[in-house]
Design an enzyme around this catalytic site. Structure first.
Site, PDB file in Angstrom:
ATOM      1  N   HIS A 193       6.981  33.742  21.373  1.00 50.27           N
ATOM      2  CA  HIS A 193       6.199  32.513  21.196  1.00 50.27           C
ATOM      3  C   HIS A 193       5.829  32.261  19.746  1.00 50.27           C
ATOM      4  CE1 HIS A 193       5.061  32.970  25.542  1.00 50.27           C
ATOM      5  NE2 HIS A 193       5.613  31.791  25.433  1.00 50.27           N
ATOM      6  N   GLU A 436      33.909  19.712  26.778  1.00 55.50           N
ATOM      7  CA  GLU A 436      33.305  21.022  26.514  1.00 55.50           C
ATOM      8  C   GLU A 436      34.002  22.147  27.271  1.00 55.50           C
ATOM      9  OE1 GLU A 436      29.111  20.817  27.401  1.00 55.50           O
ATOM     10  OE2 GLU A 436      29.429  19.574  29.155  1.00 55.50           O
ATOM     11  N   ASP A 460      29.348  24.843  24.776  1.00 57.71           N
ATOM     12  CA  ASP A 460      30.139  25.322  25.911  1.00 57.71           C
ATOM     13  C   ASP A 460      31.607  25.503  25.539  1.00 57.71           C
ATOM     14  OD1 ASP A 460      28.474  25.796  28.152  1.00 57.71           O
ATOM     15  OD2 ASP A 460      28.009  23.661  28.171  1.00 57.71           O
ATOM     16  N   CYS A 507      28.305  16.799  19.724  1.00 61.80           N
ATOM     17  CA  CYS A 507      26.867  16.969  19.983  1.00 61.80           C
ATOM     18  C   CYS A 507      26.472  18.414  20.221  1.00 61.80           C
ATOM     19  CB  CYS A 507      26.440  16.095  21.161  1.00 61.80           C
ATOM     20  SG  CYS A 507      27.251  16.531  22.693  1.00 61.80           S
TER      21      CYS A 507
END
Ligand code: PEP
Ligand code: MG
Length: 580
Positions: A193, A436, A460, A507
């Site tokens: 975190h 992808e 991917d 992208c």
């Protein structure tokens, strides 16, 4: 002599912090066994519930004080803790232990924590491990209240570097808000975190800095060098001068990047590159605009389906999309249809539990074509929102034309049905295909004929081309965007776009990585979509490049692809820019 403590550096464009160390005690509280007399059991249960309420109140206060421009993912950390405080798993079992065994509230909660932690420890999943940290932080907060803890934060925080064992999300946000300039924590990994928050808040940090709380002293001057993951103390004048100058340069650079916000991404030879943002929540639209994008190139819609028991309704889809479309004011918004499966799971996933290889299983469009009811709801919402702006639809994880035709047919049926009902839509809604999978890349020409645009999803594409699970740390070193096979696949898709005359964008993460941008531009890509935080740097880089020159150089690299040292060639591409 300078003392150097090594950890994991976390930073965005500012990697240096210089300031006095401020020790914060944030260790995990371990409650001791304790019992209450029989007659006081109900009062003890009440004390326990009051502590939970008080903990929730503290978090609500933090939430109220968070500045309005704080990114949505940061608010989520606080909301997750608030939800945990409402969760019966935390409150009911300890209350029962107090009632049945006469334990003190602290001890009953400690027993519950130990029990839940054991369950988490048996899990290997990295995401669930972060949930373990959340649970620990929430229980610590309640224990702190039960032990009569007051807020012991020092008042003078501005300009200080916070040194602590760990920081909760609420701590990190408040400390940043009160002017802390850096964080050093003993605990933490790149995905902890503190690390995620430090990155989002743009504050340099070193996490996993073992020994920091015992070796550093409050009040001594320390330097964070997040580029190299080190914390330095007792620096001599030369060392301090070096870091002061570096900090000044970084601040000047950040300022220059910010000033480019409204400037176009035009190369030195006058070619414009379309820089778009990848977003996940409607609230991300603001960060995208702030980053200076020209639209949304990938709106991941999975998040509408996550952390809930019911499927989203058409109206919920519509309202979320409307917020994005209105936020982007006339600029294009590419909404990607559901890509659940593999690393993105949700409660109502119809994926069989026995599925051995989720990345190759029923995910994305495969799932949508099986569960067409779910798909049609989303398609209708996208069609309806298409009447409000420059909306495009994009389909993920296509591998063959059969899927492509099936998907297009469903879109067409819903389009006709809405038109028939007199509902306002854009009947020319552009529909694109994400490329992808290697199968789609190798046959990209057919996809280019069937769709209005293509967008290459390298996250991917690389995983499938190289047979490397993108989420598996063990094979991370094999995940290589510059593998010649990956470059050949990208080249094939770009070529397909040129042959058929359809636009091709990218992208995946590769598009927002400065190291790869010169090569991608040289290969002919003119539309890049990336995380909003990557936009300013990408823009600055593009404005320093000559694309005509890159195209010539890249053509040579592509001809010798199998014999090139691609890492080297890519480095030289950027360095070797002709003066204009
Ligand atoms: C990709 O695969 O490159 C991509 C952009 O999609 P996601 O990361 O959501 O799978
Ligand atoms: Mg993908």
């Amino acid at each position: 002599m300078t003392l150097a403590i090594q950890g994991i550096g976390v930073h965005t464009n500012i990697s240096t912090a210089i300031g006095k160390a401020l020790m914060l005690s944030r260790g995990s509280i371990q409650a001791k066994p304790g019992m209450v007399p029989h007659g006081k059991i109900e009062a003890e249960i009440e004390r326990f519930f009051r502590a939970i309420e008080q903990a929730a109140g503290q978090l609500q206060d933090v939430r109220k004080q968070i500045p309005e421009d704080t990114p949505a993912d940061i608010l989520e950390f606080i909301d997750t803790h608030l939800l945990m405080l409402e969760d019966k798993a935390i409150s009911e079992a300890p209350a029962q232990t107090i009632r049945e065994e006469g334990c003190s509230a602290e001890w009953a909660l400690q027993l519950r924590r130990d029990q839940m932690m054991r369950v988490f420890e048996d899990m290997e999943d990295a995401y669930l491990r972060t949930r373990k940290d959340d649970l620990d932080h929430v229980i610590n907060r309640i224990l702190h209240i039960l032990q009569g803890g007051k807020n012991s934060d020092p008042t003078e925080i501005s300009g200080h570097i916070i040194v602590s064992e760990d920081l909760t999300p609420a701590d990190a946000i408040m400390l940043h808000h009160r002017g802390a300039t850096g964080f050093v924590t003993e605990y933490g990994s790149p995905m902890s975190h503190t690390a995620i928050l430090a990155r989002s808040l743009g504050i340099p940090a070193v996490v996993g800095a073992h020994g920091a709380t015992s070796q550093l002293r409050s009040g001594e001057l320390v330097v964070i060098d997040a580029r190299h993951g080190s914390v330095l103390a007792n620096c001599d004048d030369n060392c301090l001068l070096f870091f002061h100058q570096r900090l000044e340069q970084e601040l000047a650079r950040r300022h220059a990047l910010h000033n480019l916000k409204d400037a176009p991404a035009v190369s030195l030879d006058g070619q414009e590159v379309e820089l778009l943002a990848n977003i996940e929540l409607p609230e991300d639209t603001e960060t995208a605009i702030e980053g200076g994008c020209r639209g949304v190139g990938l709106y991941r819609t999975e998040f509408l389906y996550m952390n809930r028991e019911e499927l989203p309704t058409e109206e919920e889809h519509f309202q979320a999309y409307k917020q994005v479309v209105e936020g982007m004011r006339e600029q294009p918004v590419i909404i990607r249809t559901l890509d659940l499966g593999a690393d993105k799971q949700c409660e109502h996933q119809p994926q069989p539990a026995s599925c051995t290889n989720p990345a190759l299983g029923l995910r994305a469009i495969r799932l949508c074509l099986k569960e067409t009811g779910i798909f049609r709801i989303q398609i209708r919402a996208i069609l309806r929102v298409s009447a409000l702006g420059n909306v495009r639809l994009m389909i993920p994880m296509l591998t063959n034309l059969w899927e492509a035709r099936q998907a297009r047919q469903i879109i067409d049926e819903e389009l006709q049905s809405l038109l028939h009902q007199g509902i306002e839509i854009n009947p020319q809604l552009p529909v694109g295909a994400m490329i992808e999978t290697p199968a789609a890349a190798l046959t990209a020409e057919s996809f280019a004929r069937l769709f209005d645009f293509l967008s290459i999803g390298t996250n991917d594409l690389i995983q499938y081309a190289l047979a490397v699970d993108r989420a598996d740390d063990g094979v991370n070193h094999l995940y290589d965007a510059l593998h010649p096979a990956v470059i050949m696949l990208i080249q094939q898709v770009v070529q397909a776009g040129i042959t058929v005359g359809k636009p091709v964008a990218m992208c995946g993460e590769m598009a927002g990585t400065p190291k790869y941008i010169p090569l991608l531009l040289g290969m002919g890509l003119k539309s890049l979509s990336m995380h909003p935080a990557s936009l300013p740097e990408a823009k600055q880089l593009i404005r320093s490049l000559n694309i005509t020159h890159l195209e010539q150089k890249t053509a040579v690299i592509l001809q010798n692809l199998l014999h090139e040292d691609l890492e080297q060639a890519v480095q030289e591409l950027e360095a070797d820019q002709p003066a204009i």
